[in-house]
Structures are given as structure tokens and as C-alpha cells.
Design a protein around this motif. Structure first.
Motif, PDB file in Angstrom:
ATOM      1  N   SER A 217       0.755  -1.390   0.040  1.00 10.84           N
ATOM      2  CA  SER A 217       0.035   0.006   0.037  1.00 10.84           C
ATOM      3  C   SER A 217       0.839   1.307   0.089  1.00 10.84           C
ATOM      4  O   SER A 217       0.345   2.348  -0.174  1.00 10.84           O
ATOM      5  N   TYR A 218       2.315   1.125   0.191  1.00 11.24           N
ATOM      6  CA  TYR A 218       3.025   2.347  -0.022  1.00 11.24           C
ATOM      7  C   TYR A 218       2.785   3.135  -1.076  1.00 11.24           C
ATOM      8  O   TYR A 218       2.618   2.553  -2.213  1.00 11.24           O
ATOM      9  N   PRO A 219       2.720   4.444  -1.039  1.00 12.23           N
ATOM     10  CA  PRO A 219       2.560   5.196  -2.098  1.00 12.23           C
ATOM     11  C   PRO A 219       3.587   5.024  -3.307  1.00 12.23           C
ATOM     12  O   PRO A 219       4.861   4.723  -2.825  1.00 12.23           O
TER      13      PRO A 219
ATOM     14  N   PHE B 263      -2.066  -7.075   5.539  1.00 14.58           N
ATOM     15  CA  PHE B 263      -2.289  -6.395   4.244  1.00 14.58           C
ATOM     16  C   PHE B 263      -1.601  -7.460   3.185  1.00 14.58           C
ATOM     17  O   PHE B 263      -0.874  -7.003   2.465  1.00 14.58           O
TER      18      PHE B 263
ATOM     19  N   ALA C 137      -9.825  -3.463  -0.060  1.00 15.80           N
ATOM     20  CA  ALA C 137      -8.892  -2.300   0.581  1.00 15.80           C
ATOM     21  C   ALA C 137      -7.799  -2.011  -0.146  1.00 15.80           C
ATOM     22  O   ALA C 137      -6.783  -1.121   0.570  1.00 15.80           O
ATOM     23  N   PHE C 138      -7.360  -2.568  -1.280  1.00 11.92           N
ATOM     24  CA  PHE C 138      -6.143  -2.129  -2.064  1.00 11.92           C
ATOM     25  C   PHE C 138      -6.543  -1.626  -3.499  1.00 11.92           C
ATOM     26  O   PHE C 138      -7.410  -2.484  -4.055  1.00 11.92           O
ATOM     27  N   ARG C 139      -6.050  -0.757  -3.823  1.00  9.85           N
ATOM     28  CA  ARG C 139      -6.185  -0.075  -5.046  1.00  9.85           C
ATOM     29  C   ARG C 139      -5.283  -0.547  -5.865  1.00  9.85           C
ATOM     30  O   ARG C 139      -3.940   0.130  -6.255  1.00  9.85           O
TER      31      ARG C 139
ATOM     32  N   GLN D 250      -4.407   2.789   6.169  1.00  9.05           N
ATOM     33  CA  GLN D 250      -3.006   2.396   5.291  1.00  9.05           C
ATOM     34  C   GLN D 250      -2.601   3.791   4.666  1.00  9.05           C
ATOM     35  O   GLN D 250      -3.430   4.487   4.342  1.00  9.05           O
ATOM     36  N   PRO D 251      -1.362   3.879   4.306  1.00  8.12           N
ATOM     37  CA  PRO D 251      -0.912   4.732   3.356  1.00  8.12           C
ATOM     38  C   PRO D 251      -1.325   4.802   1.975  1.00  8.12           C
ATOM     39  O   PRO D 251      -1.752   3.456   1.639  1.00  8.12           O
ATOM     40  N   GLY D 252      -0.917   5.656   0.991  1.00 12.29           N
ATOM     41  CA  GLY D 252      -1.087   5.093  -0.525  1.00 12.29           C
ATOM     42  C   GLY D 252      -2.193   4.528  -0.829  1.00 12.29           C
ATOM     43  O   GLY D 252      -3.321   5.088  -0.954  1.00 12.29           O
TER      44      GLY D 252
ATOM     45  N   GLY E 212      -3.839   2.123   0.091  1.00 14.28           N
ATOM     46  CA  GLY E 212      -4.869   1.512   0.903  1.00 14.28           C
ATOM     47  C   GLY E 212      -5.593   2.930   1.658  1.00 14.28           C
ATOM     48  O   GLY E 212      -6.418   2.289   2.683  1.00 14.28           O
ATOM     49  N   ASP E 213      -5.281   4.053   1.248  1.00 12.74           N
ATOM     50  CA  ASP E 213      -5.840   5.180   2.227  1.00 12.74           C
ATOM     51  C   ASP E 213      -7.326   5.533   2.056  1.00 12.74           C
ATOM     52  O   ASP E 213      -7.759   6.753   2.054  1.00 12.74           O
ATOM     53  N   HIS E 214      -8.038   4.650   1.102  1.00 14.11           N
ATOM     54  CA  HIS E 214      -9.581   5.032   1.012  1.00 14.11           C
ATOM     55  C   HIS E 214     -10.354   4.118   2.211  1.00 14.11           C
ATOM     56  O   HIS E 214     -11.497   4.471   2.058  1.00 14.11           O
ATOM     57  N   VAL E 215      -9.557   3.575   3.003  1.00 15.46           N
ATOM     58  CA  VAL E 215     -10.197   2.890   4.256  1.00 15.46           C
ATOM     59  C   VAL E 215      -9.831   3.396   5.281  1.00 15.46           C
ATOM     60  O   VAL E 215      -8.624   3.932   5.595  1.00 15.46           O
TER      61      VAL E 215
END
Lengths: 167, 167
Positions: free
Chosen positions: A36-38, A123, A149-151, B76-78, B80-83
């Protein structure tokens, strides 16, 4: 601590050596398919996240070439810091060679040595079927799944698993 | 943003006002029965955790008296930051008066306004039956339970729940 694990040398590093892990770290997060890190996280930010106590960073080298790295830390502060958390990265050209599994074994031993009672992954991207099977072979079970939960860079909203094992 | 919610004024604060939340924060973590924060966490550390972006801190006041506070942040960062993630604290003398529920409603509205798609609680202590029922009444479900992940001050190793709802 430095040791051979199946041809790999896996050893702990500090911030002063993080530049050796960074090419892998950058490549892995740029793919946008597992962490999930940017994707544009800076080397300085990544270094702080993985090498600042209580996080500990480990490097896996084969014949002097860095092929992987992992991070070990408490999953929670204070009254939850007996459960560990880890994240593993393998350089794309060295995948499918058992390196993640060796790092996982190493991390379980390190976590036990550090006194952790269990390990939790928060995650694990559901589309990473190979990783999930590997963690299961290493004793982890899926506790639950968080929908979307993950894009994911190419798949879009993707489920993640929370995985766990005792030590 | 400031608004009345059932007699409470709930508004966002910055680091400059965190001293008003600190007496509750300190009391809640000192009890060692609901948060994993080290019971001796300093005011400065608590302030940094709750007021440094992307974390946002909210204060609940009744007749000018601070009765609760909560934190809203990406879980979460990046990628995953929509949760979202939240943590709520109520001053012991004001418990059982619906303040946590009002803060939860407020946080759900704030999270929607900020564009979050879901909310996840990572560490709901299983012995806090009242809190669990309250989150369930507010639309959260238990996704899974992590065995013994919390060292409760009086109960010892205690399970925690991961709870979740869409927004």
C-alpha cells in the motif's frame, strides 16, 4: 546477526546501508500490486519506515548481489507489541527461486529470538496467490479478508487478507 | 468544522489544543484495558500520533467541558488510504451517556465527507463488550479475532477483534 540460509546471506542492516535495499523497494512499490505504500515514496521515507526502531531491516544477498529485503517490527506499540509484523520484497529477476520463503523462515527465527509470541500480516493482497500459498506453507492462516482495501495498479479495488500464526 | 450532535459540540482540533484532550487520553491508556498504546506514552507522543497529518483529532465538549475525543486517519498509506481508521476515548465520569456513539456517528459523517469508502478498526479489545455492541449498532461487523493480541492490565492476554463497515 548474519547467517547462511540455503545459499543466501541474510543479515540485519541499519539506515547507513538502506541504499542497497532501495532499488528493490522502489521497484516493488512502483508496480502497485503488492504494497500500500505510495508508489512515489521517497528513499528517505522508506528508509525511515524500515530502519527506525522498533522496525528492523534485513537484507538477503546471493554472491554479493542483493536479491531481497524484509522488515520486522511489532505490529502494535506497547500492550500489543508481543505480536510481530513483517514485510518481504524480492527483486523481480530473482523471483520463483525460494528467496521469499528463506526470508520468511529467517524472520520467524528472528521474531522468536526477539521474544515475539505470534506474527500478523495486515495487508496480503488477495491477487498475490503465490505469496499467500507461501505464507500458508510457512504456518500462516488467513484470519479474514477486507473487501476492496487495496487499489491495485491494474486490477483496481482488490481484497486483502489478514494472516497470522503463533511462534 | 463544528457542530452540535445531541447536545455535544464535536469539532476538529490541532496540536495547539491537544492539551485539552490529553487528560482523557492519559486516563484511558493508563487503565491498560482498551488501547495498545504504552500506558506511559507522553503527551507529546500522543499529540503527534493524533494530530499529525494524515491523522485528525476531534474533541467532544458538553457545556464547555471536554468529555471525549477521537482520531480519524487512513488505515493504510497510499494505495490503501481509501479505508479509514478511528479511535475513540470518553472520560470515565461521562461513560454510559451515549458520547462514544455520538462521536462514532460524527466520525462516519466526517469520513464520508473526506471521501473514505470504508472504515476499519484494527484493535477492538474483546473484553470491551459495550464498545463492540456499540460499533455493531453503528454498522460495524467483526471480520476476525486475533487471539491474545492484547496484554490487558488485569485480564492478561486478551483477544482483539478487527471490525469493519463500508461508508
Amino acid at each position: 546477526m548474519s547467517e547462511f540460509v540455503g545459499g543466501l546471506v541474510i543479515r540485519e542492516i541499519g539506515a547507513d546501508e538502506f541504499a542497497r535495499a532501495w532499488p528493490i523497494f522502489r521497484t516493488v512499490i512502483a508496480a502497485g500490486d503488492s504494497y500500500s505504500y505510495p508508489p512515489d515514496l521517497s528513499e528517505q521515507q522508506a528508509c525511515a519506515l524500515w530502519t527506525t526502531a522498533p522496525s528492523r531491516c534485513f537484507l538477503a544477498e546471493r554472491d554479493g548481489v542483493v536479491v531481497g529485503c524484509y522488515m520486522l517490527r511489532p505490529n502494535q506499540p506497547g500492550l500489543g507489541d508481543h505480536v510481530a509484523n513483517c514485510g518481504y520484497m524480492v527483486t523481480p529477476s530473482a523471483r520463483g527461486q525460494g528467496i521469499a520463503g528463506k526470508m520468511c523462515e529467517h524472520s520467524l527465527a528472528e521474531a522468536r529470538r526477539a521474544g515475539f509470541a505470534a506474527m500478523q500480516f495486515n495487508f496480503v493482497v488477495a491477487s498475490n496467490a503465490g505469496a499467500i500459498k507461501l505464507w500458508q506453507r510457512n504456518g500462516f492462516s488467513i484470519l479474514c479478508t477486507v473487501p476492496g482495501a487495496f487499489r491495485h495498479a491494474t486490477r483496481g479495488l482488490t481484497d486483502i487478507h489478514i494472516m497470522y500464526r503463533t511462534l
